[in-house]
Motif scaffolding. Structure first.
Motif, short mmCIF file in Angstrom:
data_model
loop_
_atom_site.label_atom_id
_atom_site.label_comp_id
_atom_site.label_asym_id
_atom_site.label_seq_id
_atom_site.Cartn_x
_atom_site.Cartn_y
_atom_site.Cartn_z
N THR A 259 0.81 -1.22 0.00
CA THR A 259 0.00 0.00 0.00
C THR A 259 0.84 1.27 0.00
O THR A 259 0.62 2.17 -0.81
N THR B 146 -9.35 0.79 -2.07
CA THR B 146 -8.90 1.70 -1.01
C THR B 146 -7.87 2.68 -1.54
O THR B 146 -7.91 3.87 -1.21
N ARG C 180 -8.38 6.62 -1.38
CA ARG C 180 -7.46 7.47 -0.61
C ARG C 180 -6.82 8.54 -1.49
O ARG C 180 -6.67 9.68 -1.08
N ARG D 66 -8.09 -3.78 -1.65
CA ARG D 66 -6.88 -2.96 -1.50
C ARG D 66 -6.80 -1.91 -2.60
O ARG D 66 -6.52 -0.74 -2.34
#
Length: 152
Positions: A94, A134, A138, A131
């Protein structure tokens, strides 16, 4: 994408180049047989009817997972069904993805694209797809578009 600017296109240009999806074969053939320079001129004029011709979209593409795709696409070097020099790599961490996105934004990119060696969400499972979702969520708050492209 280039933003739409009302002062750019004149009404007459927009009337000359309406947005359409009802092209006939004859109309397509007529465009296709235009001399190249004339076709370039028509394309540039149509573009200027709707967009600022001085604005360029800068995109950044990051490969977030390479190789090992389960699909057998004969043209794709990502497929594990073919011998290529592409080494299978796991989905990037990430923070590495978000750092790359921050660097792209700081360099002036207006879109951040992530490429994967998967057919689509159903082939990777909800955890890995989550993931990516996200990451887009973000970084999407940074005033740009975020996209993910599957290898299919």
């Amino acid at each position: 994408c280039a933003r739409r600017i009302s002062s750019v296109g004149s009404g007459s240009l927009q009337q000359r180049f309406p947005v359409r999806n009802d092209w006939t074969r004859e109309e397509v053939k007529e465009l296709y047989t235009q001399p190249l320079v004339e076709l370039l001129h028509l394309g540039a004029s149509a573009h200027r009817a709707y967009f600022d011709a001085t604005e360029i979209q800068q995109c950044t593409l990051l490969s977030i997972k390479s190789g090992g795709c389960q699909e057998d696409c004969s043209y794709c070097s990502q497929s594990r069904a073919h011998h290529t020099d592409v080494k299978p790599e796991a989905l990037l961490p990430t923070e590495q993805v978000l750092d790359a996105a921050r660097q792209a934004k700081a360099a002036g990119s207006t879109r951040f694209c992530m490429g994967t060696a998967w057919r689509g969400p159903s082939t990777v499972g909800p955890r890995q797809f989550g993931r990516i979702w996200t990451w887009c969520a973000r970084s999407g708050g940074w005033g740009w578009r975020c996209a993910s492209r599957w290898a299919s």
